[in-house]
Motif scaffolding. Sequence first.
Motif, PDB file in Angstrom:
ATOM      1  N   ASN A  76       0.594 -11.397  -1.013  1.00  0.00           N
ATOM      2  CA  ASN A  76      -0.974 -10.561  -1.276  1.00  0.00           C
ATOM      3  C   ASN A  76      -0.694  -9.553  -0.308  1.00  0.00           C
ATOM      4  OD1 ASN A  76      -1.562 -12.713  -3.348  1.00  0.00           O
ATOM      5  ND2 ASN A  76      -3.237 -13.002  -2.039  1.00  0.00           N
ATOM      6  N   CYS A  77       0.128  -9.803   1.188  1.00  0.00           N
ATOM      7  CA  CYS A  77       0.493  -8.327   2.380  1.00  0.00           C
ATOM      8  C   CYS A  77       1.572  -7.340   1.243  1.00  0.00           C
ATOM      9  CB  CYS A  77       0.607  -9.116   3.544  1.00  0.00           C
ATOM     10  SG  CYS A  77      -0.585 -10.556   3.832  1.00  0.00           S
ATOM     11  N   GLN A  78       2.289  -8.186   0.682  1.00  0.00           N
ATOM     12  CA  GLN A  78       3.702  -7.336   0.307  1.00  0.00           C
ATOM     13  C   GLN A  78       3.407  -6.401  -0.864  1.00  0.00           C
ATOM     14  OE1 GLN A  78       6.432 -10.031  -0.386  1.00  0.00           O
ATOM     15  NE2 GLN A  78       6.991 -10.187   1.524  1.00  0.00           N
ATOM     16  N   VAL A  79       2.486  -5.674  -0.616  1.00  0.00           N
ATOM     17  CA  VAL A  79       1.653  -4.485  -1.880  1.00  0.00           C
ATOM     18  C   VAL A  79       1.979  -2.743  -1.211  1.00  0.00           C
ATOM     19  CG1 VAL A  79       0.049  -5.921  -2.628  1.00  0.00           C
ATOM     20  CG2 VAL A  79      -0.498  -4.508  -1.007  1.00  0.00           C
ATOM     21  N   PHE A  80       2.245  -2.364  -0.585  1.00  0.00           N
ATOM     22  CA  PHE A  80       2.080  -1.035   0.238  1.00  0.00           C
ATOM     23  C   PHE A  80       3.542  -0.835  -0.335  1.00  0.00           C
ATOM     24  CE2 PHE A  80      -0.789  -3.266   2.993  1.00  0.00           C
ATOM     25  CZ  PHE A  80      -1.313  -2.995   2.506  1.00  0.00           C
ATOM     26  N   GLY A  81       4.828  -1.603  -0.792  1.00  0.00           N
ATOM     27  CA  GLY A  81       5.599  -1.021  -0.717  1.00  0.00           C
ATOM     28  C   GLY A  81       6.103  -0.188  -2.273  1.00  0.00           C
ATOM     29  N   PHE A  82       4.879  -0.095  -3.291  1.00  0.00           N
ATOM     30  CA  PHE A  82       5.251   0.687  -4.435  1.00  0.00           C
ATOM     31  C   PHE A  82       3.880   0.942  -4.453  1.00  0.00           C
ATOM     32  CE2 PHE A  82       3.411  -3.709  -5.511  1.00  0.00           C
ATOM     33  CZ  PHE A  82       2.289  -3.114  -6.529  1.00  0.00           C
ATOM     34  N   GLN A  83       3.782   1.958  -5.831  1.00  0.00           N
ATOM     35  CA  GLN A  83       2.194   2.268  -6.121  1.00  0.00           C
ATOM     36  C   GLN A  83       2.454   2.695  -7.784  1.00  0.00           C
ATOM     37  OE1 GLN A  83       1.440   6.170  -3.769  1.00  0.00           O
ATOM     38  NE2 GLN A  83       0.114   6.947  -5.630  1.00  0.00           N
ATOM     39  N   LEU A  84       1.600   1.749  -8.332  1.00  0.00           N
ATOM     40  CA  LEU A  84       1.244   2.351  -9.044  1.00  0.00           C
ATOM     41  C   LEU A  84       0.496   3.472 -10.608  1.00  0.00           C
ATOM     42  CD1 LEU A  84      -1.614  -0.615 -10.372  1.00  0.00           C
ATOM     43  CD2 LEU A  84       1.246  -0.965 -10.503  1.00  0.00           C
ATOM     44  N   GLU A  85       1.483   4.092 -11.410  1.00  0.00           N
ATOM     45  CA  GLU A  85       1.680   5.225 -11.880  1.00  0.00           C
ATOM     46  C   GLU A  85      -0.212   5.542 -12.873  1.00  0.00           C
ATOM     47  OE1 GLU A  85       4.149   5.235 -15.218  1.00  0.00           O
ATOM     48  OE2 GLU A  85       5.697   5.092 -13.926  1.00  0.00           O
TER      49      GLU A  85
END
Length: 287
Positions: free
Chosen positions: A254-263
Motif C-alpha cells: 500500500n505504501c508503494q504508490v508514488f513510483g507511477f501515475q495513472l493516465e
Amino acid sequence: MNMAFSPVLSCPTIPLSNGLQIPVLGLGTSHDGGYSHDAIVYALTECGVRHIDTAKRYGCEEKLGKAIRESGIRRSDLWLTNKLWPGDYGHTAAKGACLDSCSRMGVEYFDLFLMHWPESLRPGCSNREMRAETWRALEELYKEGVCCAIGVSNFLVAHLEELKEDCSVVPHVNQVEYHPFQQPNKLMQYCRKEGIVFEGYSPLAKGQVLSDPTVLQTAKKYGRTPAQICIRWSIQNGVVTIPKSIKKKRIQENCQVFGFQLEESDMAALGGLHDERHVSWDPTNVE
C-alpha cells in the motif's frame, strides 16, 4: 493539487489552511481485529510510514502508543490523528476525553483531532447544538496547542454549513468514506472551496473494489496490484488516503504508490465506478 514532499520520506504532503503539512498517505487502525503491534512497528520502521490514524472507539490507544515508542520514531516526525467519540460530546466531556486519549497514548498533543460522527449520543439538546458546543471545545484545545489541527469525520455539507455559522474555526480536515464506489464529489468540491482538506477512509471499499473488472484491467496495464491502483487513484484525486491493514506485506504494498501515475483516461474510468454504495457508516440521515 498543491503537494510538497516530506523531507522524512518520499511521501508527499498536503497543506492545511493553517500551514501544517499532512502526509497524503497514512495507515489506519480500527476495532474488531484492526490493530497489530508488529504491523505498526513494521510500518514505521521498514516502510517509512509517518501518518497514523486512530480513534478512541478502536480501543487501541495504549497499544498504539507503545508501538510508536518501540519504533524509536521521534514524535515530531510523526503525524498522529485521533478522533472524539460521540459519547464524549459536550464542552467539558470533549476536553477531558482528548486529554485522556493523550494520556493513554503517552503523547502531549495530537497533530489532528476529529469529531468522529455528526450525531451526538448525549441526550438533552439537538445534534446541531451539541456539535457546536463540542466544536468550541476543540477550538480551545487547538488554541491551547493540545491539538495542532482540528477537524470532523463523516460530516456532510449541511453539517459543515451549520458549524461555520455557529463557530469561528473552519475545520482543517473532513474525513469521510472514499473509494471508486463512493465518490461524494459535491462534498469534496465544497470542502475545497472552504479550505477544508478532504481525507478518505476505506479506499479499498473493505476489499469490494479489488475484484472489479475495471480495477483489475488497470492493475494489469500498470503492472500493479488492484489495491495500489485504488490508493493511487485516491491520492491522484488530491485525497489524503488512509488504508488499513494488519499484514506486513499489504502495508508495504500500500505504501508503494508514488513510483507511477495513472493516465487521465484511467482516472476517468475509475471515476465512472461510483454507485453510491457505503461499506461503512452512512451519515445521510443525520440531521
